[in-house]
Motif scaffolding. Structure first.
Motif, PDB file in Angstrom:
ATOM      1  N   THR A 118       7.869  11.123  -7.148  1.00 45.26           N
ATOM      2  CA  THR A 118       8.476   9.836  -6.794  1.00 45.26           C
ATOM      3  C   THR A 118       7.476   8.671  -6.829  1.00 45.26           C
ATOM      4  N   GLY A 119       6.328   8.872  -7.473  1.00 43.84           N
ATOM      5  CA  GLY A 119       5.478   7.732  -7.830  1.00 43.84           C
ATOM      6  C   GLY A 119       4.274   7.441  -6.951  1.00 43.84           C
ATOM      7  N   GLN A 120       4.206   8.070  -5.774  1.00 43.85           N
ATOM      8  CA  GLN A 120       3.140   7.687  -4.840  1.00 43.85           C
ATOM      9  C   GLN A 120       1.745   7.866  -5.434  1.00 43.85           C
ATOM     10  N   GLU A 121       1.559   8.924  -6.238  1.00 40.84           N
ATOM     11  CA  GLU A 121       0.234   9.165  -6.837  1.00 40.84           C
ATOM     12  C   GLU A 121      -0.149   8.019  -7.786  1.00 40.84           C
ATOM     13  N   ALA A 122       0.813   7.603  -8.602  1.00 42.75           N
ATOM     14  CA  ALA A 122       0.536   6.529  -9.572  1.00 42.75           C
ATOM     15  C   ALA A 122       0.239   5.213  -8.855  1.00 42.75           C
ATOM     16  N   TRP A 123       1.015   4.919  -7.792  1.00 41.91           N
ATOM     17  CA  TRP A 123       0.765   3.663  -7.070  1.00 41.91           C
ATOM     18  C   TRP A 123      -0.576   3.700  -6.347  1.00 41.91           C
ATOM     19  N   SER A 124      -0.955   4.881  -5.849  1.00 36.10           N
ATOM     20  CA  SER A 124      -2.265   5.008  -5.179  1.00 36.10           C
ATOM     21  C   SER A 124      -3.386   4.746  -6.181  1.00 36.10           C
ATOM     22  N   LEU A 125      -3.244   5.334  -7.367  1.00 41.34           N
ATOM     23  CA  LEU A 125      -4.246   5.113  -8.416  1.00 41.34           C
ATOM     24  C   LEU A 125      -4.337   3.640  -8.779  1.00 41.34           C
ATOM     25  N   VAL A 170      -1.777   4.934   3.462  1.00 41.07           N
ATOM     26  CA  VAL A 170      -2.591   4.068   2.595  1.00 41.07           C
ATOM     27  C   VAL A 170      -3.811   3.574   3.371  1.00 41.07           C
ATOM     28  N   PRO A 171      -5.036   3.795   2.861  1.00 38.79           N
ATOM     29  CA  PRO A 171      -6.219   3.333   3.594  1.00 38.79           C
ATOM     30  C   PRO A 171      -6.261   1.809   3.692  1.00 38.79           C
ATOM     31  N   ALA A 172      -6.972   1.322   4.708  1.00 35.97           N
ATOM     32  CA  ALA A 172      -6.966  -0.120   4.999  1.00 35.97           C
ATOM     33  C   ALA A 172      -7.320  -0.950   3.763  1.00 35.97           C
ATOM     34  N   GLY A 173      -8.319  -0.511   3.009  1.00 39.97           N
ATOM     35  CA  GLY A 173      -8.783  -1.308   1.870  1.00 39.97           C
ATOM     36  C   GLY A 173      -7.717  -1.486   0.801  1.00 39.97           C
ATOM     37  N   ALA A 174      -6.838  -0.525   0.671  1.00 42.81           N
ATOM     38  CA  ALA A 174      -5.817  -0.587  -0.384  1.00 42.81           C
ATOM     39  C   ALA A 174      -4.509  -1.218   0.104  1.00 42.81           C
ATOM     40  N   ALA A 175      -4.387  -1.355   1.434  1.00 41.57           N
ATOM     41  CA  ALA A 175      -3.106  -1.787   2.002  1.00 41.57           C
ATOM     42  C   ALA A 175      -2.704  -3.180   1.519  1.00 41.57           C
ATOM     43  N   ARG A 176      -3.684  -4.004   1.139  1.00 39.29           N
ATOM     44  CA  ARG A 176      -3.340  -5.374   0.719  1.00 39.29           C
ATOM     45  C   ARG A 176      -2.531  -5.384  -0.575  1.00 39.29           C
ATOM     46  N   HIS A 177      -2.510  -4.277  -1.307  1.00 40.94           N
ATOM     47  CA  HIS A 177      -1.729  -4.233  -2.539  1.00 40.94           C
ATOM     48  C   HIS A 177      -0.283  -3.765  -2.312  1.00 40.94           C
ATOM     49  N   PHE A 178       0.071  -3.549  -1.045  1.00 45.02           N
ATOM     50  CA  PHE A 178       1.436  -3.123  -0.737  1.00 45.02           C
ATOM     51  C   PHE A 178       2.100  -4.158   0.161  1.00 45.02           C
ATOM     52  N   GLU A 179       3.402  -4.352  -0.077  1.00 46.16           N
ATOM     53  CA  GLU A 179       4.126  -5.364   0.695  1.00 46.16           C
ATOM     54  C   GLU A 179       5.137  -4.675   1.599  1.00 46.16           C
ATOM     55  N   THR A 180       5.251  -5.151   2.823  1.00 44.79           N
ATOM     56  CA  THR A 180       6.310  -4.600   3.678  1.00 44.79           C
ATOM     57  C   THR A 180       7.499  -5.550   3.647  1.00 44.79           C
ATOM     58  N   HIS A 181       8.696  -4.984   3.757  1.00 42.02           N
ATOM     59  CA  HIS A 181       9.921  -5.773   3.673  1.00 42.02           C
ATOM     60  C   HIS A 181      10.642  -5.755   5.028  1.00 42.02           C
ATOM     61  N   PRO A 182      11.490  -6.768   5.264  1.00 42.89           N
ATOM     62  CA  PRO A 182      12.156  -6.856   6.578  1.00 42.89           C
ATOM     63  C   PRO A 182      13.029  -5.628   6.884  1.00 42.89           C
ATOM     64  N   ASP A 183      13.481  -4.904   5.865  1.00 34.70           N
ATOM     65  CA  ASP A 183      14.376  -3.765   6.144  1.00 34.70           C
ATOM     66  C   ASP A 183      13.618  -2.480   6.489  1.00 34.70           C
ATOM     67  N   GLY A 184      12.311  -2.590   6.750  1.00 32.79           N
ATOM     68  CA  GLY A 184      11.555  -1.391   7.155  1.00 32.79           C
ATOM     69  C   GLY A 184      11.021  -0.589   5.981  1.00 32.79           C
ATOM     70  N   THR A 185      11.144  -1.124   4.784  1.00 33.01           N
ATOM     71  CA  THR A 185      10.563  -0.440   3.630  1.00 33.01           C
ATOM     72  C   THR A 185       9.286  -1.175   3.197  1.00 33.01           C
ATOM     73  N   ALA A 186       8.557  -0.518   2.317  1.00 30.67           N
ATOM     74  CA  ALA A 186       7.345  -1.137   1.768  1.00 30.67           C
ATOM     75  C   ALA A 186       7.143  -0.607   0.360  1.00 30.67           C
ATOM     76  N   GLY A 187       6.388  -1.345  -0.443  1.00 31.41           N
ATOM     77  CA  GLY A 187       6.160  -0.889  -1.819  1.00 31.41           C
ATOM     78  C   GLY A 187       5.021  -1.660  -2.450  1.00 31.41           C
TER      79      GLY A 187
END
Ligand SMILES: C[S@@+](CC[C@H](N)C(=O)[O-])C[C@H]1O[C@@H](n2cnc3c(N)ncnc32)[C@H](O)[C@@H]1O
Length: 293
Positions: A118-125, A170-187
């Motif tokens: 479901t993509g988590q590995e690719a997004w982490s990379l 997601v480690p702190a350093g990488a978290a800036r590349h992910f956005e959280t949304h008001p509905d409780g999801t993130a991507g």
């Protein structure tokens, strides 16, 4: 749900034909699963489809190739996560990503996440490359992520995950590349989305690839028979550029002829490398002993 011949033993025929079908079509070798577990998980699909027993399910699977996705899910073959096996991502981030970006000489670094679920590995990379690549990382890195299952790929492309789980992994350093949304999801943010493309593809029948810099194929080969594992590993060696990296899952290892085509970079994190360009002219190294990290 009826067991075709009235009891668990009556499933033996259909179970065997399901096993054979999965080996032949997908390379999946279910012999590592206990028959009781397999039967229990398959019955989940029998019930969901309101079929009349295991024999009917075997026939359904033969006629409906798309059933493979829900089946893999029922067998928990699609378990994944962001930065799964953290030490492996740390090794990539500290040692391999800077090296690949440093030697890319204007050509985008080519990465393949094979069996991406479901993509988590690719997004982490993508996040660790984006952290190291400076401005416009989408121009410097191309990540192709493939999987057999269309449903998993659809979720990978949509890329909305429960925020709580994502932020926990997601480690702190990488978290800036992910956005959280008001509905409780993130991507992933737009930058990461521009770096990754998803394709449906079986590892037994992959698109021809050459000159790749990095392949991650983690926690996929464990489900394959030995012959298929060997064939896939040789194809990885062909697809990588000289000094290209291969990363396997924690419990996976090189085997057969593939052992002489890679050198070990990190035994703990299952990271291997093809020989450098000048070594390609030399005769291949003799096969190593039976044990290989
Ligand atoms: C456990 S997941 C691994 C996900 C990710 N690589 C990780 O380590 O977290 C295994 C994935 O392999 C995929 N898969 C199984 N057989 C495959 C095949 N023949 N070709 C491509 N993908 C396959 C499954 O659909 C599943 O998504």
């Amino acid at each position: 749900v009826r067991n075709d011949a009235g009891g668990a033993d009556g499933d033996a025929g259909p179970l065997e034909s399901i096993r054979r079908l999965l080996v032949e079509r997908q390379g999946l070798d279910l012999s590592r699963y206990k028959a009781t577990y397999l039967r229990r998980r398959l019955l989940v699909r029998v019930r969901a489809l309101r079929l009349d027993g295991m024999g009917a399910y075997a026939r359904h699977l033969k006629r409906h190739p798309d059933e493979i996705g829900p089946l893999l899910k029922a067998l928990s073959i699609q378990v994944t996560g962001f930065f799964r096996n953290r030490s492996c991502f740390e090794f990539l981030e500290e040692r391999i990503v800077p090296e690949l970006l440093g030697r890319s000489a204007g050509k985008p670094v080519a990465v393949w996440s094979a069996g991406c679920a479901t993509g988590q590995e690719a997004w982490s990379l993508a996040a660790i490359f984006a952290g190291a690549a400076g401005a416009r990382p989408e121009r410097r890195v191309r990540i192709t992520a493939t999987d057999l299952d269309a449903g998993a790929l659809e979720r990978a492309r949509r890329a909305t995950y429960p925020a709580k789980a994502l932020l926990a992994d997601v480690p702190a350093g990488a978290a800036r590349h992910f956005e959280t949304h008001p509905d409780g999801t993130a991507g992933p943010d737009l930058t990461l989305r521009r770096m990754v493309s998803f394709q449906r593809e079986s590892l037994l029948d992959p698109a021809p690839r050459r000159d790749l810099d990095l392949i991650l194929c983690r926690n996929v080969l464990i489900y394959f028979g030995l012959d298929q594992q060997e064939a896939v590993l040789s194809r990885f060696a062909d697809a990588l550029a000289p000094s290209g990296y291969l990363v396997l899952g924690r419990v996976e290892r090189l085997l057969g002829a593939a052992r002489s085509r890679f050198e070990v970079v990190s035994a703990r994190d299952r990271i291997y490398r093809t020989p450098p360009a000048d070594a390609a002219a030399r005769p291949p190294a003799p096969p190593r002993g039976a044990a290989c990290a």
